[in-house]
Design an enzyme around this catalytic site. Structure first.
Site, PDB file in Angstrom:
ATOM      1  N   ASN A   5       0.873  -1.170   0.000  1.00 30.62           N
ATOM      2  CA  ASN A   5       0.000   0.000   0.000  1.00 30.62           C
ATOM      3  C   ASN A   5       0.913   1.223   0.000  1.00 30.62           C
ATOM      4  O   ASN A   5       1.499   1.557   1.027  1.00 30.62           O
ATOM      5  CB  ASN A   5      -0.901  -0.020   1.245  1.00 30.62           C
ATOM      6  CG  ASN A   5      -1.725   1.253   1.366  1.00 30.62           C
ATOM      7  OD1 ASN A   5      -1.771   2.065   0.435  1.00 30.62           O
ATOM      8  ND2 ASN A   5      -2.382   1.420   2.509  1.00 30.62           N
ATOM      9  N   TRP A   6       1.023   1.848  -1.155  1.00 37.79           N
ATOM     10  CA  TRP A   6       1.955   2.973  -1.276  1.00 37.79           C
ATOM     11  C   TRP A   6       1.418   4.252  -0.637  1.00 37.79           C
ATOM     12  O   TRP A   6       2.148   5.239  -0.544  1.00 37.79           O
ATOM     13  CB  TRP A   6       2.274   3.237  -2.754  1.00 37.79           C
ATOM     14  CG  TRP A   6       3.198   2.231  -3.376  1.00 37.79           C
ATOM     15  CD1 TRP A   6       3.838   1.194  -2.747  1.00 37.79           C
ATOM     16  CD2 TRP A   6       3.587   2.168  -4.757  1.00 37.79           C
ATOM     17  NE1 TRP A   6       4.607   0.503  -3.652  1.00 37.79           N
ATOM     18  CE2 TRP A   6       4.481   1.073  -4.895  1.00 37.79           C
ATOM     19  CE3 TRP A   6       3.275   2.927  -5.882  1.00 37.79           C
ATOM     20  CZ2 TRP A   6       5.049   0.728  -6.115  1.00 37.79           C
ATOM     21  CZ3 TRP A   6       3.851   2.575  -7.102  1.00 37.79           C
ATOM     22  CH2 TRP A   6       4.734   1.494  -7.213  1.00 37.79           C
ATOM     23  N   LYS A   7       0.136   4.242  -0.267  1.00 39.31           N
ATOM     24  CA  LYS A   7      -0.475   5.452   0.303  1.00 39.31           C
ATOM     25  C   LYS A   7      -0.233   6.631  -0.651  1.00 39.31           C
ATOM     26  O   LYS A   7      -0.228   6.435  -1.858  1.00 39.31           O
ATOM     27  CB  LYS A   7       0.040   5.700   1.722  1.00 39.31           C
ATOM     28  CG  LYS A   7      -0.112   4.424   2.576  1.00 39.31           C
ATOM     29  CD  LYS A   7       0.088   4.622   4.038  1.00 39.31           C
ATOM     30  CE  LYS A   7      -0.111   3.282   4.762  1.00 39.31           C
ATOM     31  NZ  LYS A   7       0.004   3.389   6.204  1.00 39.31           N
ATOM     32  N   HIS A  94      -9.497   1.324   5.018  1.00 37.46           N
ATOM     33  CA  HIS A  94      -8.199   1.538   5.666  1.00 37.46           C
ATOM     34  C   HIS A  94      -8.380   2.492   6.848  1.00 37.46           C
ATOM     35  O   HIS A  94      -9.163   3.439   6.782  1.00 37.46           O
ATOM     36  CB  HIS A  94      -7.173   2.095   4.673  1.00 37.46           C
ATOM     37  CG  HIS A  94      -5.784   2.034   5.209  1.00 37.46           C
ATOM     38  ND1 HIS A  94      -5.315   2.976   6.101  1.00 37.46           N
ATOM     39  CD2 HIS A  94      -4.792   1.137   5.040  1.00 37.46           C
ATOM     40  CE1 HIS A  94      -4.068   2.634   6.449  1.00 37.46           C
ATOM     41  NE2 HIS A  94      -3.729   1.527   5.825  1.00 37.46           N
ATOM     42  N   GLU A  96      -6.694   4.860   7.878  1.00 34.72           N
ATOM     43  CA  GLU A  96      -6.467   6.281   7.569  1.00 34.72           C
ATOM     44  C   GLU A  96      -7.713   6.897   6.941  1.00 34.72           C
ATOM     45  O   GLU A  96      -7.992   8.086   7.137  1.00 34.72           O
ATOM     46  CB  GLU A  96      -5.231   6.420   6.674  1.00 34.72           C
ATOM     47  CG  GLU A  96      -3.954   6.191   7.489  1.00 34.72           C
ATOM     48  CD  GLU A  96      -2.805   5.564   6.728  1.00 34.72           C
ATOM     49  OE1 GLU A  96      -2.809   5.585   5.482  1.00 34.72           O
ATOM     50  OE2 GLU A  96      -1.885   5.042   7.398  1.00 34.72           O
ATOM     51  N   GLU A 166      -5.173  -4.645  10.733  1.00 33.59           N
ATOM     52  CA  GLU A 166      -4.129  -3.626  10.902  1.00 33.59           C
ATOM     53  C   GLU A 166      -4.397  -2.855  12.194  1.00 33.59           C
ATOM     54  O   GLU A 166      -5.175  -1.887  12.197  1.00 33.59           O
ATOM     55  CB  GLU A 166      -4.145  -2.647   9.720  1.00 33.59           C
ATOM     56  CG  GLU A 166      -3.915  -3.293   8.373  1.00 33.59           C
ATOM     57  CD  GLU A 166      -3.366  -2.284   7.355  1.00 33.59           C
ATOM     58  OE1 GLU A 166      -2.287  -2.547   6.826  1.00 33.59           O
ATOM     59  OE2 GLU A 166      -4.001  -1.244   7.122  1.00 33.59           O
ATOM     60  N   GLY A 172       2.782   2.483  10.805  1.00 28.99           N
ATOM     61  CA  GLY A 172       3.734   3.583  10.641  1.00 28.99           C
ATOM     62  C   GLY A 172       4.447   3.979  11.917  1.00 28.99           C
ATOM     63  O   GLY A 172       5.075   5.029  11.983  1.00 28.99           O
ATOM     64  N   SER A 212       3.706  -1.955  10.370  1.00 26.87           N
ATOM     65  CA  SER A 212       5.163  -2.006  10.556  1.00 26.87           C
ATOM     66  C   SER A 212       5.774  -3.359  10.197  1.00 26.87           C
ATOM     67  O   SER A 212       6.717  -3.799  10.869  1.00 26.87           O
ATOM     68  CB  SER A 212       5.531  -1.587  11.988  1.00 26.87           C
ATOM     69  OG  SER A 212       5.121  -0.252  12.230  1.00 26.87           O
TER      70      SER A 212
HETATM   71  P1  13P Z   1       3.160   0.543   7.691  1.00 29.94           P
HETATM   72  O1  13P Z   1       3.669  -0.733   7.064  1.00 29.94           O
HETATM   73  O2  13P Z   1       3.874   1.773   7.192  1.00 29.94           O
HETATM   74  O3  13P Z   1       3.083   0.449   9.171  1.00 29.94           O
HETATM   75  O4  13P Z   1       1.647   0.730   7.156  1.00 29.94           O
HETATM   76  C1  13P Z   1       0.767  -0.328   7.262  1.00 29.94           C
HETATM   77  C2  13P Z   1      -0.459   0.003   6.494  1.00 29.94           C
HETATM   78  O5  13P Z   1      -1.203   0.895   6.847  1.00 29.94           O
HETATM   79  C3  13P Z   1      -0.724  -0.769   5.261  1.00 29.94           C
HETATM   80  O6  13P Z   1      -1.996  -0.525   4.786  1.00 29.94           O
END
Ligand code: 13P
Length: 251
Positions: A5-7, A94, A96, A166, A172, A212
């Site tokens: 997931n590149w966000k 997600h 976020e 998650e 993160g 993470s």
């Molecule tokens: P990180 O791997 O940066 O913790 O993010 C996880 C995530 O939100 C994947 O969707």
């Protein structure tokens, strides 16, 4: 399944350069589905670059999707538009999006159903905050998120549905759930599924862990019996580290 997931990272040239480096690195990856979720703007370029590299088996996903096919919905992208751009999956729910865009369980459910109806696979994300964990509400929250995401699902929908657990406190932050915490949550999701839909669907459901995941912890996370993959943010942005995750060592 190991999913990136590149966000909100990578321009089109950056995304194409990544694919060019990544494809040869995972030439020998076996028995693993690979998925990349770039920003909407890079979906078609990533799909084209994968095709050029001879890896049409690597899935391309959108990081979100809207629940209508077309209409006056400024800023939104429909399932068929994602398919048109070369995407085969959509991530929904997600944390976020739940946190910054106030997405509710019922919105997540509408998006998941629309994506499936539109011919996409879906990755439905669930997970608790640190406050919820510390006050003993993890299971209540995850049960609500899982069961409300699946309202009006048909049996055939489950074939194209993947869950991602998650925990928000692990995203993160560099703090990964321990393998025991991940296994416990995944087993719980499976038990919720079993209660509602029976053992076969629950047993076949793929549940990814996210939060993470890195080259130095992927092997122990993937060794958990109920962890079927990983959804990775930060460590997926570099092709070298993401390829290491794809090539995780099977215990
Ligand atoms: P990180 O791997 O940066 O913790 O993010 C996880 C995530 O939100 C994947 O969707």
């Amino acid at each position: 399944m190991i999913a990136a997931n590149w966000k909100m990272y990578k321009t089109i040239p950056e995304a194409v350069a990544y694919v060019g480096r990544f494809v040869p690195m995972v030439r020998n990856a076996a028995d693993v589905d690979i998925l990349i979720a770039p920003p909407f703007t890079a979906i078609s370029s990533v799909a084209a670059a994968l095709k050029k590299g001879g890896r049409t088996d690597i899935f391309v996903a959108a990081q979100d999707v809207f629940y209508e096919e077309k209409g006056a919905f400024t800023g939104e992208v429909s399932p068929s538009m994602i398919r048109d751009a070369g995407g085969g999956f959509a991530i929904v729910g997600h944390s976020e999006r739940r946190q910054y865009f106030h997405e509710t369980d019922s919105l997540v459910n509408k998006k998941a159903k629309a994506a499936l109806k539109g011919g996409l696979g879906v990755i439905i994300c669930v997970g608790e905050t640190i406050e919820e964990r510390n006050t003993g509400r993890t299971f209540d929250v995850v049960k609500r998120q899982v069961s409300e995401a699946l309202v009006e699902f048909q049996e055939a929908d489950f074939k194209n549905t993947v869950f991602a657990y998650e925990p928000i406190w692990a995203i993160g932050t560099g703090v990964t759930a321990t393998p025991e915490q991940a296994e416990e949550a995944h087993l719980f999701i499976r038990s919720v599924m079993k209660e509602i839909y029976g053992g076969d669907i629950a047993g076949d459901m793929r549940i990814l862990y996210g939060g993470s995941v890195k080259p130095d912890n992927v092997d122990e996370i993937m060794a958990c019996p109920d962890v079927d993959g990983a959804l990775v943010g930060g460590a997926s942005l570099d092709p070298e580290s993401f390829s290491r995750l794809v090539m995780f060592k099977k215990g």
